[in-house]
Design a protein around this motif. Structure first.
Motif, PDB file in Angstrom:
ATOM      1  N   GLN A 121     -14.603   4.741  -4.004  1.00  0.00           N
ATOM      2  CA  GLN A 121     -15.030   4.061  -5.266  1.00  0.00           C
ATOM      3  C   GLN A 121     -16.499   4.825  -5.739  1.00  0.00           C
ATOM      4  OE1 GLN A 121     -14.284   1.069  -6.706  1.00  0.00           O
ATOM      5  NE2 GLN A 121     -12.012   1.844  -5.632  1.00  0.00           N
ATOM      6  N   LEU A 176      -8.529   8.573   4.223  1.00  0.00           N
ATOM      7  CA  LEU A 176      -7.550   7.699   3.641  1.00  0.00           C
ATOM      8  C   LEU A 176      -6.216   7.735   4.542  1.00  0.00           C
ATOM      9  CD1 LEU A 176      -7.371   5.062   1.638  1.00  0.00           C
ATOM     10  CD2 LEU A 176      -6.656   6.757   0.051  1.00  0.00           C
ATOM     11  N   TRP A 234     -12.981   3.746   1.893  1.00  0.00           N
ATOM     12  CA  TRP A 234     -12.962   3.083   0.440  1.00  0.00           C
ATOM     13  C   TRP A 234     -14.005   3.190  -0.396  1.00  0.00           C
ATOM     14  CZ3 TRP A 234     -14.409  -0.855  -2.224  1.00  0.00           C
ATOM     15  CH2 TRP A 234     -13.752  -1.560  -3.200  1.00  0.00           C
ATOM     16  N   PHE A 266      -8.793  -3.716   3.593  1.00  0.00           N
ATOM     17  CA  PHE A 266      -8.921  -2.214   3.307  1.00  0.00           C
ATOM     18  C   PHE A 266     -10.187  -1.643   2.964  1.00  0.00           C
ATOM     19  CE2 PHE A 266      -8.714  -5.084  -0.314  1.00  0.00           C
ATOM     20  CZ  PHE A 266      -9.737  -4.502  -1.116  1.00  0.00           C
ATOM     21  N   TYR A 267     -11.124  -2.732   3.089  1.00  0.00           N
ATOM     22  CA  TYR A 267     -12.595  -2.613   2.360  1.00  0.00           C
ATOM     23  C   TYR A 267     -13.406  -2.001   3.615  1.00  0.00           C
ATOM     24  CZ  TYR A 267     -16.473  -3.346  -0.521  1.00  0.00           C
ATOM     25  OH  TYR A 267     -17.820  -2.845  -1.138  1.00  0.00           O
ATOM     26  N   TYR A 276      -0.961   5.062   2.928  1.00  0.00           N
ATOM     27  CA  TYR A 276      -1.689   4.405   1.614  1.00  0.00           C
ATOM     28  C   TYR A 276      -1.072   5.162   0.296  1.00  0.00           C
ATOM     29  CZ  TYR A 276      -4.789   1.136   4.068  1.00  0.00           C
ATOM     30  OH  TYR A 276      -5.011   0.004   4.739  1.00  0.00           O
ATOM     31  N   ASP A 278      -2.709   4.291  -3.244  1.00  0.00           N
ATOM     32  CA  ASP A 278      -4.315   4.518  -3.632  1.00  0.00           C
ATOM     33  C   ASP A 278      -4.453   5.981  -3.386  1.00  0.00           C
ATOM     34  OD1 ASP A 278      -4.811   2.122  -3.786  1.00  0.00           O
ATOM     35  OD2 ASP A 278      -5.362   1.698  -1.581  1.00  0.00           O
ATOM     36  N   ASP A 316       0.920  -1.258  -0.121  1.00  0.00           N
ATOM     37  CA  ASP A 316       0.041  -0.098   0.090  1.00  0.00           C
ATOM     38  C   ASP A 316       0.896   1.094   0.005  1.00  0.00           C
ATOM     39  OD1 ASP A 316      -2.402  -1.277   0.033  1.00  0.00           O
ATOM     40  OD2 ASP A 316      -2.300  -1.490   2.189  1.00  0.00           O
ATOM     41  N   TYR A 320      -6.593   8.032  -6.234  1.00  0.00           N
ATOM     42  CA  TYR A 320      -7.817   8.825  -5.910  1.00  0.00           C
ATOM     43  C   TYR A 320      -7.663  10.468  -6.234  1.00  0.00           C
ATOM     44  CZ  TYR A 320      -9.942   4.436  -4.629  1.00  0.00           C
ATOM     45  OH  TYR A 320     -10.371   3.163  -4.705  1.00  0.00           O
TER      46      TYR A 320
END
Length: 418
Positions: free
Chosen positions: A313, A338, A309, A304-305, A342, A345, A141, A349
């Protein structure tokens, strides 16, 4: 090695570190015993160990693997810092030098024995490999796939060999671990744009999941193949694979079902179908809330979910549907939650947020978002880099001077990254 009458460098280093950090040779013997923990009873007596330490410090003989590890632990350093690199033994399973995965002396020997004789694999070795996988996932990550892929692929090779020889109840456990490793290798292969390897490893992970009846991994691999299709711009394949994932029975956890639903939503958004996309996002959101209420029931690879997150999405999906203001709100909110670690990611994003600002006509905001993530986008996330290139082109085409600034920053980041 040293000259005649002179101890080798590693021996002199042991003596120097012992005197600076511990005290007498007997104190060092006691410290090694403490470092051995529950295995201290298997070490020689203090008197015998004291004589052995004096021999090491003279360079009479080289410490075995067990004692090199105990020295490193007792002196709170690393084996590489204490001993000559060329004289160190090969590590039985390649891994990053993470404190969280450093085995004690007994476990080191178990791992080495399992690698040399796979039929003797035991639960402690498998547990260590599971920890190794979890820790490397977290590192990815932060540093991205490229530095890790070779290491993790080697770990997978070890696990596959163990899976072929494990017996009894341990066999399914090792196959389960092999499926998790394959899924992770597939994810990283996709990240470095090795499409064929990604598809092959997702297929292998799916096969292993079916072999042991793990519906969560089987569902996850279908969702991840849907993600691969989405990345390639294939909306129909994305939707069909995600729908296949959604058809698994009720044994699948809410989080895994939520992932499948949001992947189907992203496929519909890619095709420009707003209504089914948003309906599926609502379904996914409800499932994620269920998952949050029983987080310990979710598979370990879903760490991570969460709702942060999902907001990201959803923001990405609204961006795809051309709802710039909603995308900006969701992405901004999601990025605020976040973790800074990370990096990969955050780069992705962040690039989506920059794209939303650019599409909305706010070039200054797009540049303001882009510049802090530029280095990580170039170094860690090829998708984010491509998105920022598109943002720069969009701003330039609208005759804004901010476009040139962004293009220069991208070029500079590319040069620094080599």
């Amino acid at each position: 090695m040293g000259t005649p009458g002179t101890p080798p460098e590693w021996a002199a280093r042991l003596r120097e570190k012992r005197k600076a950090k511990v005290g007498t040779v007997a104190d060092m013997a006691r410290r090694l015993k403490e470092a051995a923990g529950e295995q201290r009873g298997r070490l020689p007596s203090i008197d015998d160990l004291t004589r052995t330490i004096r021999g090491w410090e003279r360079g009479d003989h080289y410490p075995s693997e067990r004692y090199r590890l105990l020295y490193a632990r007792a002196l709170r350093t690393t084996e590489a810092e204490l001993f000559d690199l060329a004289e160190r033994p090969s590590v039985p399973v390649p891994a990053l030098p993470l404190p969280s995965v450093a085995p004690d002396a007994d476990l080191f020997e178990r791992i080495a024995r399992s690698v040399q004789q796979p039929s003797r694999v035991d639960q402690r070795t498998v547990d260590w490999l599971a920890i190794c996988l979890a820790e490397h996932r977290k590192v990815e990550d932060t540093i991205g796939a490229r530095p890790l892929l070779g290491i993790v692929r080697s770990q997978l090779g070890v696990v596959v060999e163990l899976a072929q020889h494990a017996r009894g109840s341990l066999a399914d456990t090792v196959v389960d671990l092999a499926a998790q490793y394959a899924q992770f290798v597939a994810w990283m292969s996709l990240d470095v744009d090795d499409q064929a390897a990604a598809l092959a490893w997702y297929d292998r992970a799916h096969d292993w999941a079916l072999e042991i009846g793990d519906v969560n991994m089987a569902t996850t691999t279908l969702s991840m193949k849907a993600h691969q299709a989405w990345s390639a711009g294939n909306a129909r394949r994305c939707v069909r694979l995600a729908d296949a994932a959604r058809r698994h029975d009720g044994q699948v956890t809410p989080g895994v079902r939520g992932m499948a639903a949001q992947m189907a939503a992203r496929g519909h958004a890619l095709a420009g179908d707003a209504r089914p996309a948003r309906t599926l996002l609502d379904e996914a959101e409800a499932l994620i809330r269920q998952a949050a209420e029983h987080a310990d029931d979710e598979p370990v690879w879903m760490y991570f979910y969460d709702e942060t997150w999902f907001r990201l999405q959803r923001g990405m999906t609204e961006l795809q549907l051309g709802n710039w203001s909603k995308a900006i709100d969701l992405l901004t909110d999601g990025l605020s939650g976040l973790p800074e670690s990370y990096k990969r990611d955050r780069a992705w994003y962040g690039s989506c947020l920059a794209k939303a600002h650019a599409e909305a006509g706010d070039a200054a905001a797009a540049v303001q978002v882009s510049l802090p993530i530029m280095a990580d986008a170039v170094a860690l996330n090829r998708h984010a880099r491509k998105e920022l290139i598109d943002v720069a082109a969009l701003i330039t085409n609208r005759r804004s001077p901010q476009g040139g600034l962004l293009e220069e920053a991208l070029a500079a980041a590319d040069r620094r990254n080599g």
